[in-house]
Design a protein around this motif. Structure first.
Motif, mmCIF file in Angstrom:
data_model
loop_
_atom_site.group_PDB
_atom_site.id
_atom_site.type_symbol
_atom_site.label_atom_id
_atom_site.label_comp_id
_atom_site.label_asym_id
_atom_site.label_seq_id
_atom_site.Cartn_x
_atom_site.Cartn_y
_atom_site.Cartn_z
ATOM 1 N N VAL A 484 0.847 -1.195 0.000
ATOM 2 C CA VAL A 484 0.000 0.000 0.000
ATOM 3 C C VAL A 484 0.880 1.242 0.000
ATOM 4 O O VAL A 484 1.747 1.401 0.866
ATOM 5 N N LEU A 485 0.648 2.129 -0.967
ATOM 6 C CA LEU A 485 1.400 3.376 -1.015
ATOM 7 C C LEU A 485 0.829 4.356 0.000
ATOM 8 O O LEU A 485 -0.381 4.395 0.241
ATOM 9 N N PHE A 486 1.704 5.144 0.599
ATOM 10 C CA PHE A 486 1.249 6.225 1.458
ATOM 11 C C PHE A 486 0.656 7.327 0.579
ATOM 12 O O PHE A 486 0.990 7.432 -0.611
ATOM 13 N N PRO A 487 -0.198 8.148 1.158
ATOM 14 C CA PRO A 487 -0.884 9.163 0.339
ATOM 15 C C PRO A 487 0.062 10.046 -0.461
ATOM 16 O O PRO A 487 -0.201 10.338 -1.632
ATOM 17 N N HIS A 488 1.157 10.510 0.170
ATOM 18 C CA HIS A 488 2.049 11.401 -0.565
ATOM 19 C C HIS A 488 2.728 10.675 -1.722
ATOM 20 O O HIS A 488 3.032 11.287 -2.757
ATOM 21 N N GLU A 489 2.962 9.352 -1.563
ATOM 22 C CA GLU A 489 3.555 8.577 -2.649
ATOM 23 C C GLU A 489 2.560 8.408 -3.791
ATOM 24 O O GLU A 489 2.900 8.555 -4.978
ATOM 25 N N ALA A 490 1.320 8.085 -3.436
ATOM 26 C CA ALA A 490 0.290 7.881 -4.459
ATOM 27 C C ALA A 490 0.027 9.173 -5.225
ATOM 28 O O ALA A 490 -0.124 9.165 -6.458
ATOM 29 N N ILE A 491 -0.013 10.296 -4.509
ATOM 30 C CA ILE A 491 -0.222 11.586 -5.169
ATOM 31 C C ILE A 491 0.936 11.894 -6.118
ATOM 32 O O ILE A 491 0.740 12.392 -7.237
ATOM 33 N N ALA A 492 2.153 11.557 -5.697
ATOM 34 C CA ALA A 492 3.315 11.805 -6.553
ATOM 35 C C ALA A 492 3.241 10.991 -7.841
ATOM 36 O O ALA A 492 3.669 11.455 -8.907
ATOM 37 N N VAL A 493 2.672 9.769 -7.771
ATOM 38 C CA VAL A 493 2.549 8.933 -8.971
ATOM 39 C C VAL A 493 1.557 9.555 -9.956
ATOM 40 O O VAL A 493 1.841 9.657 -11.158
ATOM 41 N N VAL A 494 0.385 9.978 -9.468
ATOM 42 C CA VAL A 494 -0.590 10.567 -10.397
ATOM 43 C C VAL A 494 -0.074 11.896 -10.940
ATOM 44 O O VAL A 494 -0.344 12.246 -12.102
ATOM 45 N N GLU A 495 0.682 12.641 -10.130
ATOM 46 C CA GLU A 495 1.284 13.881 -10.624
ATOM 47 C C GLU A 495 2.296 13.586 -11.726
ATOM 48 O O GLU A 495 2.425 14.343 -12.692
ATOM 49 N N ALA A 496 3.016 12.471 -11.573
ATOM 50 C CA ALA A 496 3.984 12.089 -12.602
ATOM 51 C C ALA A 496 3.301 11.836 -13.940
ATOM 52 O O ALA A 496 3.924 11.983 -15.001
ATOM 53 N N TYR A 497 2.035 11.442 -13.901
ATOM 54 C CA TYR A 497 1.269 11.213 -15.134
ATOM 55 C C TYR A 497 0.443 12.440 -15.532
ATOM 56 O O TYR A 497 -0.458 12.339 -16.373
ATOM 57 N N GLY A 498 0.750 13.586 -14.942
ATOM 58 C CA GLY A 498 0.167 14.832 -15.395
ATOM 59 C C GLY A 498 -1.191 15.168 -14.843
ATOM 60 O O GLY A 498 -1.864 16.069 -15.361
ATOM 61 N N VAL A 499 -1.624 14.485 -13.785
ATOM 62 C CA VAL A 499 -2.910 14.792 -13.154
ATOM 63 C C VAL A 499 -2.652 15.731 -11.982
ATOM 64 O O VAL A 499 -1.864 15.412 -11.085
ATOM 65 N N ASN A 500 -3.306 16.862 -11.988
ATOM 66 C CA ASN A 500 -3.089 17.849 -10.932
ATOM 67 C C ASN A 500 -3.543 17.317 -9.574
ATOM 68 O O ASN A 500 -4.571 16.657 -9.453
ATOM 69 N N ALA A 501 -2.734 17.571 -8.543
ATOM 70 C CA ALA A 501 -3.058 17.145 -7.177
ATOM 71 C C ALA A 501 -2.466 18.167 -6.219
ATOM 72 O O ALA A 501 -1.485 18.853 -6.552
ATOM 73 N N MET A 696 -3.486 3.706 -3.484
ATOM 74 C CA MET A 696 -2.911 2.757 -4.442
ATOM 75 C C MET A 696 -2.437 1.514 -3.717
ATOM 76 O O MET A 696 -1.824 1.605 -2.651
ATOM 77 N N THR A 697 -2.701 0.357 -4.329
ATOM 78 C CA THR A 697 -2.225 -0.918 -3.804
ATOM 79 C C THR A 697 -1.495 -1.658 -4.913
ATOM 80 O O THR A 697 -2.003 -1.758 -6.035
ATOM 81 N N LEU A 698 -0.324 -2.191 -4.607
ATOM 82 C CA LEU A 698 0.452 -2.950 -5.580
ATOM 83 C C LEU A 698 0.097 -4.429 -5.491
ATOM 84 O O LEU A 698 -0.331 -4.922 -4.448
ATOM 85 N N GLY A 699 0.307 -5.129 -6.592
ATOM 86 C CA GLY A 699 0.066 -6.569 -6.616
ATOM 87 C C GLY A 699 1.282 -7.331 -6.138
ATOM 88 O O GLY A 699 2.320 -6.754 -5.778
ATOM 89 N N ASP A 700 1.160 -8.652 -6.161
ATOM 90 C CA ASP A 700 2.269 -9.497 -5.709
ATOM 91 C C ASP A 700 3.443 -9.387 -6.668
ATOM 92 O O ASP A 700 3.255 -9.306 -7.869
#
Length: 700
Positions: A484-501, A696-700
Motif C-alpha cells: 500500500v502506497l502512502f498518500p504522498h507517494e500515491a499523489i506523486a505517482v498521479v502527478e507524474a502522469y500529469g494529473v493535478n493534485a 494505491m495498492t500494488l500486486g504481488d
C-alpha cells in the motif's frame, strides 16, 4: 492462423474407430463416412477388424499414406502414447474427443499438460481434449455426434460446451439453418477461442462468427484479435456465467463495484462484439447477417396492418436506440394516393386490417424508395381477408429490387402464417412471430454498423509524463516491504502522469513540516502516515486549515501524541503536509485489475456515496478521448457536471483528460493492482481538477 489441418484436412484418421453401434468410435466413423468427405479416411482399431465395410489399421504407424488430422477417441490413459505416435507419423493436428483430463482434477491436469508438451515437440496442434469434435459443411466432413450434417451455410460456431454444441447441432438441422463450421473447444489445452476466431476470420466460407463462452483465459489477446476480426466479419457471443455472484471482495471502492461479468461486457464493447442474451437471439442475428445487407444509415420504416403491433415496434425501436425514419412529403403524398383514406401515412404506415397483398406491395415499395428509409420492418397479423403467402412473395420481390436495404418481417398468427413465414426464410428475408425478436435482430445490424463507423481505438499520447518517477516510487515501496502506497507517494505517482493534485510532502519532524508548509503555501492539511492506522480522523490523526508555522508545529506534536496514545504499537512513518484546496464537485476515478482483461477504469460520482448510489461507468484501460467522454455521459451525475439551475459548468475537458491519463497510467504500470482517487475535485470550466485523496495498492 489458418488451421487448415482441422478446417480442411486432406486426410483423417479416427483412432478408436469401432464397429459397435452406439460407441463413440462408431458414431465418429459413421458420420465421417456418410458426410461425403472427399479425402482419405483411415480407421484405427487395435484389433484391426473391418469397420463399416472398410479396412482398419492396428496403429496409425501402419497407415500407408500421410495423415493430416487424427481424431482420438480412446480411454484417457492411452492417449499420450497415441499422441507420441501421431507426432512420429507426421500428423499436423489432433482432435481429442477423449475425456478424463483436467476436468477430473490434478492427475488429469498433469496428463493434459503432457499431451500438449508432446504435441508441441512435433509441431502438432490440439483441439480439446474432452471435446465433441468439429463439422465443416464445405469440405464436407462431420466429425461430431450430430444426427446428420447441417445445411451448407456461412455461419461459424465455436462452443465451449460440448453438450450444448450437440443440442444446437440437432436444433439447427431441424430449423434448416445453414452453417459453415462448428468447433467444440473442450478443455482448450492448446487451441482456444482466440485461435479459432483467427482461423474463421481467414475462411472465405464464413461470413459471421458465433461463440458460446464460459471463460476466456487469454483476455487481452482475445481483445486484440477480436478488434481486428470484427472489422471484417461480425462476431457475436453468448456468455455463460453472467451472474454477479462471482464478484470478488476487494478493499477499494472500484473493486467492490466490479461484478464477475462486467469485464467481459466491456471487453466485448471495446472490440465491437455483439453480446446476445440468449442462444435464440444469437442465431436470429446470425441468419440476418448472412442473408440481409447492412443498413447504410439510420432510419427505420414500419409497414403494418394492425395499430397495436406498430406502436409496440415503434416503442422498441426507440428503446434500442434506433431511429424512426421521417418520411418525405413526396412519400406521404404517394401513400395517400395509393392507400385507403383511413390508412395512416406517417411512420408507422398503417395500411389497415383488410390489406391485401397488393396494398402491402405498394406501401413497402414506396417506403423503400424514400431516401430517408434505410431499413423496413413489415408486420402482418392474420385477418379474414389476409393472404399471407402472396404477401410474403411480394416482400421477397421488393427485397430483391432494393438489395441495399435490410428487410425484417414479423408474421404473427402461428399455423395461419406458417407457410408464408417458411417462404420468407427460404428466400432470405428473416421472419419472426413477434415484433420484439425482429426489432432486436434489426438492432444488431445497426449496432455492428455503428461500430464499423467508429474511428479506430488507439491509446492516448502525452508528452509530459514522467514514467521513471512513478517506477522509482513503486520500487521504493516494494523495497520497504509494503503493498500500500502512502498518500504522498500515491499523489506523486498521479502527478507524474500529469494529473493535478495538491502538493503533498512527508515530514518526520515539526521543523521539516514547517519547511514543507512554507514551500507548499498556506493553508495546509496534516495527516498521520501509518499502515496500522486506518481511521485517522477518529484518533485525531488529521488537522485541517493550518495557516501559519506555529499552527503547523503544534499540529505535528499533537498528531504524533494522539496517534501513539491511540495505537502505541503502530509503525508511524511521519506526517504528510498537504495543500488545502477549495471545494469542488466530488467525483471518483478508480481502477481494478481483472484477471483476464487487465485494468478496468471506473468513473463516477465520488465522495461518501459512491458505494450506495453506484453512479459509475467502466471501461477497459487504456481509454481514448471518445471512451472517456462516453464514461462521463453514461453517469447520471454528468448532468451536474454540465451545470444545473444556473450553476456554472464544470471543467469537463480537464476531467476527461484526467480519465485518459489515469487509464494510461494503470495500463503502463502493471504492478498497480487497485486504485481509488476519491474524491477528484472538479472545478468550474477552465479551472481544472485536483486529485485530493489517492489510494494505491500494488500486486504481488
Amino acid at each position: 492462423m489458418k488451421l487448415d489441418a482441422i478446417f480442411r484436412p486432406k486426410s483423417v484418421a479416427i483412432i478408436g474407430a469401432s464397429s459397435t453401434p452406439g460407441k463413440v468410435g462408431y458414431v465418429l466413423a459413421n458420420n465421417l463416412l456418410k458426410s461425403g468427405y472427399p479425402g482419405h479416411v483411415y480407421l484405427i482399431n487395435v484389433k484391426g477388424d473391418d469397420i463399416l465395410g472398410r479396412k482398419s489399421y492396428k496403429t496409425i504407424s501402419d497407415v500407408p499414406g500421410e495423415v493430416e488430422l487424427a481424431v482420438i477417441a480412446i480411454p484417457s490413459q492411452f492417449v499420450l502414447e497415441e499422441v507420441e505416435e501421431c507426432g512420429q507419423k507426421g500428423v499436423k493436428a489432433l482432435i481429442i474427443i477423449s475425456a478424463g483430463f483436467k476436468e477430473t482434477g490434478h492427475d488429469g491436469a498433469e496428463l493434459e499438460k503432457k499431451l500438449v508438451q508432446a504435441a508441441r515437440k512435433y509441431g502438432m496442434r490440439i483441439q480439446g481434449p474432452n471435446c465433441l469434435g468439429a463439422v465443416n459443411t464445405h469440405v464436407p466432413y462431420d466429425l461430431s455426434f450430430a444426427s446428420s450434417l447441417p445445411n451448407k451455410g456461412s455461419i461459424g460456431f465455436i462452443t465451449q460446451s460440448g453438450a450444448l454444441g450437440t443440442a444446437i447441432l440437432d436444433w439447427i438441422i431441424a430449423e434448416e439453418i445453414g452453417f459453415g463450421s462448428i468447433i467444440s473447444l473442450g478443455n482448450k489445452a492448446d487451441l482456444d477461442e482466440v485461435d479459432f476466431i483467427e482461423a474463421m476470420a481467414e475462411d472465405p466460407d464464413i461470413k459471421v462468427i458465433l461463440l458460446y463462452l464460459e471463460s476466456i483465459e487469454r483476455g487481452r489477446k482475445f481483445l486484440e484479435v477480436a478488434e481486428r476480426v470484427v472489422k471484417r466479419k461480425p462476431v457475436m457471443v453468448v456468455k455463460g456465467g453472467t451472474s454477479s455472484a462471482g464478484a470478488k471482495a476487494a478493499g477499494s471502492h472500484t473493486g467492490a463495484l466490479v461484478g464477475s461479468f462486467l469485464a467481459y461486457q466491456k471487453a466485448f464493447d471495446k472490440a465491437g462484439i455483439i453480446l446476445t442474451e440468449s442462444m435464440e437471439d444469437l442465431f436470429n442475428y446470425a441468419v440476418a447477417f448472412t442473408e440481409q445487407p447492412l443498413p447504410q444509415d439510420e432510419g427505420v420504416a414500419i409497414v403494418t396492418n394492425a395499430g397495436g403491433p406498430g406502436i409496440l415496434s415503434t416503442d422498441l425501436i426507440e428503446k434500442l436506440g434506433l431511429r424512426m425514419a421521417k418520411l418525405s412529403d413526396e412519400t406521404r403524398a404517394e401513400l395517400k394516393k395509393s392507400l385507403p383514406a383511413a390508412a395512416a401515412t406517417g411512420n408507422p404506415i398503417d395500411i389497415l386490417g383488410d390489406a391485401l397483398p397488393d396494398r402491402y406491395a405498394v406501401a413497402v415499395e414506396t417506403a423503400l424508395k424514400d431516401p430517408s428509409v434505410h431499413s423496413v420492418v413489415v408486420l402482418l397479423t392474420p385477418q379474414a381477408m389476409t393472404d399471407s403467402l402472396a404477401t410474403a412473395k411480394n416482400l421477397v420481390g421488393s427485397s430483391r429490387v432494393h438489395p441495399e436495404k435490410p428487410m425484417i418481417a414479423v408474421f404473427m398468427g402461428g399455423d395461419w402464417v406458417a407457410q408464408a413465414a417458411e417462404y420468407l426464410k427460404d428466400n432470405g428475408v428473416p421472419c419472426f412471430n413477434f415484433p420484439e425478436k425482429g426489432i432486436k435482430t434489426l438492432g444488431a445490424l445497426y449496432q455492428y454498423v455503428r461500430h464499423l463507423n467508429l474511428p479506430p481505438l488507439s491509446p492516448p499520447e502525452f508528452k509530459d509524463i514522467d514514467r521513471e518517477k512513478a517506477k522509482k516510487i513503486f520500487a521504493a515501496v516494494k523495497k520497504d516491504g509494503r503493498k500500500v502506497l502512502f498518500p504522498h507517494e500515491a499523489i506523486a505517482v498521479v502527478e507524474a502522469y500529469g494529473v493535478n493534485a495538491p502538493g503533498s510532502r512527508l515530514a518526520t519532524t515539526a521543523e521539516e513540516a514547517t519547511r514543507h508548509a512554507e514551500s507548499i503555501g498556506y493553508p495546509v492539511v496534516m495527516k498521520v502516515v501509518s499502515p496500522d492506522i486506518m481511521h485517522k480522523t477518529d484518533i485525531g490523526g488529521v488537522e485541517l486549515n493550518l495557516s501559519n508555522p506555529e499552527m503547523v508545529r503544534i499540529a505535528f506534536e499533537e498528531i504524533m501524541r494522539k496517534s501513539r496514545k491511540a495505537q502505541p504499537l503502530a509503525k508511524i512513518y511521519g506526517i504528510t503536509v498537504d495543500k488545502m484546496v477549495p471545494r469542488g464537485r466530488e467525483m471518483i476515478i478508480g481502477m481494478s485489475r481483472d484477471p483476464q482483461f487487465g485494468p478496468m477504469i471506473m468513473f463516477g460520482l465520488g465522495g461518501i456515496y459512491v458505494n450506495f448510489l453506484k453512479d459509475v461507468s467502466f471501461r477497459l484501460a487504456p481509454v481514448n478521448e471518445r471512451e472517456a467522454q462516453e464514461m462521463m455521459e453514461e453517469t447520471r451525475s454528468y448532468a451536474l457536471l454540465r451545470g444545473v439551475r444556473g450553476q456554472a459548468p464544470a471543467d469537463i475537458d480537464a476531467l476527461r483528460d484526467a480519465i485518459m491519463r489515469i487509464g494510461l497510467m494503470v495500463w503502463e504500470l502493471p504492478e498497480l493492482n487497485e486504485l481509488d482517487i476519491n474524491p477528484i475535485l472538479v472545478y468550474d470550466k477552465e479551472k481544472g481538477v485536483s486529485a485530493l485523496d489517492v489510494k494505491m495498492t500494488l500486486g504481488d
